[in-house]
Design a protein around this motif. Structure first.
Motif, PDB file in Angstrom:
ATOM      1  N   UNK A  59       0.842  -1.201   0.000  1.00 37.43           N
ATOM      2  CA  UNK A  59       0.000   0.000   0.000  1.00 37.43           C
ATOM      3  C   UNK A  59       0.878   1.251   0.000  1.00 37.43           C
ATOM      4  N   UNK A  60       1.913   1.255   0.842  1.00 30.59           N
ATOM      5  CA  UNK A  60       2.815   2.407   0.895  1.00 30.59           C
ATOM      6  C   UNK A  60       3.508   2.622  -0.448  1.00 30.59           C
ATOM      7  N   UNK A  61       3.921   1.537  -1.093  1.00 30.41           N
ATOM      8  CA  UNK A  61       4.574   1.653  -2.396  1.00 30.41           C
ATOM      9  C   UNK A  61       3.622   2.246  -3.428  1.00 30.41           C
ATOM     10  N   UNK A  62       2.362   1.842  -3.389  1.00 29.57           N
ATOM     11  CA  UNK A  62       1.385   2.377  -4.335  1.00 29.57           C
ATOM     12  C   UNK A  62       1.121   3.861  -4.078  1.00 29.57           C
ATOM     13  N   UNK A  63       1.062   4.252  -2.818  1.00 33.69           N
ATOM     14  CA  UNK A  63       0.849   5.666  -2.489  1.00 33.69           C
ATOM     15  C   UNK A  63       2.013   6.510  -2.994  1.00 33.69           C
ATOM     16  N   UNK A  64       3.247   6.013  -2.791  1.00 28.40           N
ATOM     17  CA  UNK A  64       4.428   6.739  -3.282  1.00 28.40           C
ATOM     18  C   UNK A  64       4.416   6.814  -4.812  1.00 28.40           C
ATOM     19  N   UNK A 108       1.992   9.499  -5.971  1.00 29.54           N
ATOM     20  CA  UNK A 108       2.562  10.836  -5.813  1.00 29.54           C
ATOM     21  C   UNK A 108       3.567  11.130  -6.927  1.00 29.54           C
ATOM     22  N   UNK A 109       4.409  10.158  -7.237  1.00 33.61           N
ATOM     23  CA  UNK A 109       5.408  10.349  -8.290  1.00 33.61           C
ATOM     24  C   UNK A 109       4.756  10.546  -9.653  1.00 33.61           C
ATOM     25  N   UNK A 110       3.739   9.748  -9.934  1.00 33.89           N
ATOM     26  CA  UNK A 110       3.066   9.866 -11.229  1.00 33.89           C
ATOM     27  C   UNK A 110       2.313  11.181 -11.351  1.00 33.89           C
ATOM     28  N   UNK A 111       1.782  11.676 -10.230  1.00 30.77           N
ATOM     29  CA  UNK A 111       1.112  12.973 -10.268  1.00 30.77           C
ATOM     30  C   UNK A 111       2.113  14.084 -10.587  1.00 30.77           C
ATOM     31  N   UNK A 131       4.748  13.740 -12.328  1.00 29.39           N
ATOM     32  CA  UNK A 131       5.141  13.547 -13.715  1.00 29.39           C
ATOM     33  C   UNK A 131       3.994  13.730 -14.705  1.00 29.39           C
ATOM     34  N   UNK A 132       2.832  14.158 -14.210  1.00 25.70           N
ATOM     35  CA  UNK A 132       1.655  14.373 -15.059  1.00 25.70           C
ATOM     36  C   UNK A 132       1.277  13.119 -15.854  1.00 25.70           C
ATOM     37  N   UNK A 133       1.282  11.973 -15.197  1.00 28.35           N
ATOM     38  CA  UNK A 133       0.903  10.706 -15.831  1.00 28.35           C
ATOM     39  C   UNK A 133      -0.407  10.224 -15.231  1.00 28.35           C
ATOM     40  N   UNK A 134      -1.499  10.843 -15.641  1.00 24.17           N
ATOM     41  CA  UNK A 134      -2.809  10.540 -15.072  1.00 24.17           C
ATOM     42  C   UNK A 134      -3.230   9.099 -15.345  1.00 24.17           C
ATOM     43  N   UNK A 135      -2.826   8.541 -16.478  1.00 26.02           N
ATOM     44  CA  UNK A 135      -3.182   7.156 -16.784  1.00 26.02           C
ATOM     45  C   UNK A 135      -2.587   6.200 -15.746  1.00 26.02           C
ATOM     46  N   UNK A 136      -1.334   6.451 -15.364  1.00 26.19           N
ATOM     47  CA  UNK A 136      -0.698   5.593 -14.359  1.00 26.19           C
ATOM     48  C   UNK A 136      -1.248   5.860 -12.961  1.00 26.19           C
ATOM     49  N   UNK A 137      -1.626   7.108 -12.704  1.00 26.90           N
ATOM     50  CA  UNK A 137      -2.233   7.445 -11.414  1.00 26.90           C
ATOM     51  C   UNK A 137      -3.534   6.660 -11.248  1.00 26.90           C
ATOM     52  N   UNK A 138      -4.353   6.636 -12.292  1.00 25.32           N
ATOM     53  CA  UNK A 138      -5.622   5.907 -12.234  1.00 25.32           C
ATOM     54  C   UNK A 138      -5.401   4.414 -11.999  1.00 25.32           C
TER      55      UNK A 138
END
Length: 149
Positions: free
Chosen positions: A57-62, A65-68, A70-77
């Motif tokens: 869960x912590x890895x996914x949260x990090x 944040x990183x994808x946000x 980097x403006x990678x909304x597809x990966x954020x979703x």
């Protein structure tokens, strides 16, 4: 371990439903469990299982944040979908009211008087409620409470 069989059953259902996101999550969890079991040379306890899920869960949260950044909304979703599935394996967290009540009781029973006793209070609560308390939230609440003494 009933939790492992729950994951294996979920994997089977996800494969039948062709749900790629759930399949990847279940496979990742099973691989992490197997790796930890090989490392420990025994079956995992429930607390160790929850530790694996919390780490994921912590890895996914990090990652979110990183994808946000980097403006990678597809990966954020994608990461947020996976995060919701993972949170389903964690025990229900204590509410703020329950946590503050437990902090008060622990401070009274341990006779904590100042910030030097903060570690004892946190350790006691983390052992009493494994996997149900966020360490950052707990330390902030305990520090606030002990500062007011």
């Amino acid at each position: 371990m009933e939790l492992r069989s729950k994951i294996e059953d979920g994997l089977k259902q996800s494969l039948k439903q062709r749900d790629a996101v759930k399949v990847s999550i279940f496979r990742m969890l099973l691989a992490a469990i197997k790796n930890k079991e090989v490392e420990k040379l025994r079956a995992l306890t429930e607390d160790e299982f929850y530790g694996i899920v919390k780490t994921s869960v912590k890895q996914h949260i990090e990652s979110i944040e990183s994808f946000k950044k980097g403006n990678r909304q597809d990966l954020v979703d994608k990461e947020e979908n996976e995060l919701e599935i993972l949170k389903g394996f964690l025990p229900a967290a204590l509410s703020d009211e329950e946590l503050s009540t437990e902090i008060e009781e622990t401070i009274k029973t341990m006779e904590a008087k100042n910030q030097k006793d903060m570690g004892k209070v946190i350790r006691h609560l983390m052992e009493k409620y494994p996997g149900r308390i966020d360490g950052k939230v707990l330390s902030g609440m305990v520090l606030k409470r002990l500062s007011s003494l």
